[in-house]
Motif scaffolding. Structure first.
Motif, mmCIF file in Angstrom:
data_model
loop_
_atom_site.group_PDB
_atom_site.id
_atom_site.type_symbol
_atom_site.label_atom_id
_atom_site.label_comp_id
_atom_site.label_asym_id
_atom_site.label_seq_id
_atom_site.Cartn_x
_atom_site.Cartn_y
_atom_site.Cartn_z
ATOM 1 N N GLY A 143 0.704 -1.136 -0.052
ATOM 2 C CA GLY A 143 -0.001 0.080 0.013
ATOM 3 C C GLY A 143 0.886 1.280 0.198
ATOM 4 O O GLY A 143 1.943 1.448 -0.577
ATOM 5 N N VAL A 144 0.379 2.223 0.711
ATOM 6 C CA VAL A 144 1.313 3.296 0.767
ATOM 7 C C VAL A 144 2.618 3.069 1.710
ATOM 8 O O VAL A 144 2.341 2.715 2.720
ATOM 9 C CB VAL A 144 0.371 4.680 1.214
ATOM 10 N N ARG A 145 3.687 3.584 1.305
ATOM 11 C CA ARG A 145 4.846 3.367 2.031
ATOM 12 C C ARG A 145 5.096 4.447 2.802
ATOM 13 O O ARG A 145 5.406 5.499 1.929
ATOM 14 C CB ARG A 145 5.946 2.766 1.216
ATOM 15 N N VAL A 146 5.351 4.497 4.039
ATOM 16 C CA VAL A 146 5.709 5.817 4.715
ATOM 17 C C VAL A 146 7.091 5.541 5.338
ATOM 18 O O VAL A 146 7.218 4.748 6.399
ATOM 19 C CB VAL A 146 4.349 6.151 5.643
ATOM 20 N N LEU A 147 7.923 6.351 5.307
ATOM 21 C CA LEU A 147 9.178 6.403 5.970
ATOM 22 C C LEU A 147 9.181 6.886 7.520
ATOM 23 O O LEU A 147 8.598 8.205 7.098
ATOM 24 C CB LEU A 147 10.417 7.057 5.169
ATOM 25 N N VAL A 148 9.308 6.349 8.504
ATOM 26 C CA VAL A 148 9.119 6.934 9.691
ATOM 27 C C VAL A 148 10.386 7.317 10.437
ATOM 28 O O VAL A 148 10.440 7.419 11.433
ATOM 29 C CB VAL A 148 7.936 6.283 10.375
ATOM 30 N N ASP A 149 11.306 7.398 9.757
ATOM 31 C CA ASP A 149 12.795 7.981 10.305
ATOM 32 C C ASP A 149 13.116 9.150 9.942
ATOM 33 O O ASP A 149 12.593 9.666 8.932
ATOM 34 C CB ASP A 149 13.832 6.792 9.851
ATOM 35 N N ARG A 150 13.804 9.928 10.941
ATOM 36 C CA ARG A 150 14.080 11.120 10.661
ATOM 37 C C ARG A 150 15.257 11.397 9.517
ATOM 38 O O ARG A 150 15.005 12.294 8.977
ATOM 39 C CB ARG A 150 14.593 12.053 11.975
ATOM 40 N N LEU A 151 16.176 10.506 9.744
ATOM 41 C CA LEU A 151 17.138 10.540 8.722
ATOM 42 C C LEU A 151 17.075 9.426 7.724
ATOM 43 O O LEU A 151 16.561 8.561 7.999
ATOM 44 C CB LEU A 151 18.630 10.189 9.688
ATOM 45 N N TRP A 152 17.494 9.759 6.354
ATOM 46 C CA TRP A 152 17.415 9.019 5.328
ATOM 47 C C TRP A 152 18.309 7.738 5.884
ATOM 48 O O TRP A 152 19.492 7.911 6.221
ATOM 49 C CB TRP A 152 17.702 9.578 4.028
ATOM 50 N N PRO A 153 17.821 6.337 5.519
ATOM 51 C CA PRO A 153 18.603 5.510 5.790
ATOM 52 C C PRO A 153 19.804 5.239 4.947
ATOM 53 O O PRO A 153 19.793 5.433 3.810
ATOM 54 C CB PRO A 153 17.808 3.989 5.572
ATOM 55 N N ARG A 154 20.982 4.675 5.445
ATOM 56 C CA ARG A 154 22.184 4.654 5.122
ATOM 57 C C ARG A 154 22.211 3.248 3.922
ATOM 58 O O ARG A 154 21.515 2.340 4.127
ATOM 59 C CB ARG A 154 23.169 4.234 5.953
ATOM 60 N N GLY A 155 22.899 3.787 2.848
ATOM 61 C CA GLY A 155 23.045 2.697 1.993
ATOM 62 C C GLY A 155 21.785 2.174 1.076
ATOM 63 O O GLY A 155 22.107 1.203 0.298
ATOM 64 N N ILE A 156 20.937 3.148 0.875
ATOM 65 C CA ILE A 156 19.801 2.611 -0.056
ATOM 66 C C ILE A 156 19.334 3.936 -0.797
ATOM 67 O O ILE A 156 19.280 4.983 -0.220
ATOM 68 C CB ILE A 156 18.535 2.216 0.820
ATOM 69 N N LYS A 157 19.134 3.748 -1.918
ATOM 70 C CA LYS A 157 18.875 4.872 -2.851
ATOM 71 C C LYS A 157 17.266 4.815 -2.776
ATOM 72 O O LYS A 157 16.488 4.167 -2.299
ATOM 73 C CB LYS A 157 19.128 4.405 -4.239
ATOM 74 N N LYS A 158 17.043 6.190 -2.985
ATOM 75 C CA LYS A 158 15.329 6.738 -3.048
ATOM 76 C C LYS A 158 14.494 5.971 -3.785
ATOM 77 O O LYS A 158 13.410 5.440 -3.445
ATOM 78 C CB LYS A 158 15.355 8.217 -3.066
#
Length: 119
Positions: free
Chosen positions: A17-32
């Motif tokens: 479904g809708v994918r919501v990132l709930v971390d303040r910082l972008w995760p290391r090692g993964i492209k958007k």
């Protein structure tokens, strides 16, 4: 209501479904592009101070959850949380986090609040 937590490093699934990132910082090692994030409401994440306090091992998960819920009651975060509740009412939502233990993270606190609001 369908809300679940997954690690952002896991490959997307057709029923996310809708994918919501709930971390303040972008995760290391993964492209958007690989993360396939639909929303990233940074104001819904724990404050930097709270996050650092918890990861330093200074308090229990229960105390972290209590403090995070207090942060979520603040106007900006409460508005974002209401928006997320609206998303959940419309269809499946997957909360994405880079936390190594999602069941004892802020994402689990969010799921608890979303599930309690739907009862």
């Amino acid at each position: 209501m369908s809300v679940r937590v997954r690690r952002v490093y896991d490959p997307p699934e057709s029923d996310d479904g809708v994918r919501v990132l709930v971390d303040r910082l972008w995760p290391r090692g993964i492209k958007k592009e690989a993360a396939r994030v639909d929303e990233w409401p940074k104001g819904l994440t724990p404050s930097t101070e709270l996050r650092r306090w918890y990861h330093a091992g200074e308090g229990s998960y229960e105390e972290f959850a209590r403090r995070y819920e207090a942060e979520l009651a603040e106007p900006e975060a409460a508005e974002l949380l209401d928006g997320l509740r609206g998303r959940v009412r419309k269809g499946p939502v997957t909360l994405l986090t880079s936390a190594k233990d999602p069941e004892r993270s802020h994402a689990a606190v969010l799921v608890g609040l979303l599930e309690s609001a739907s009862r």
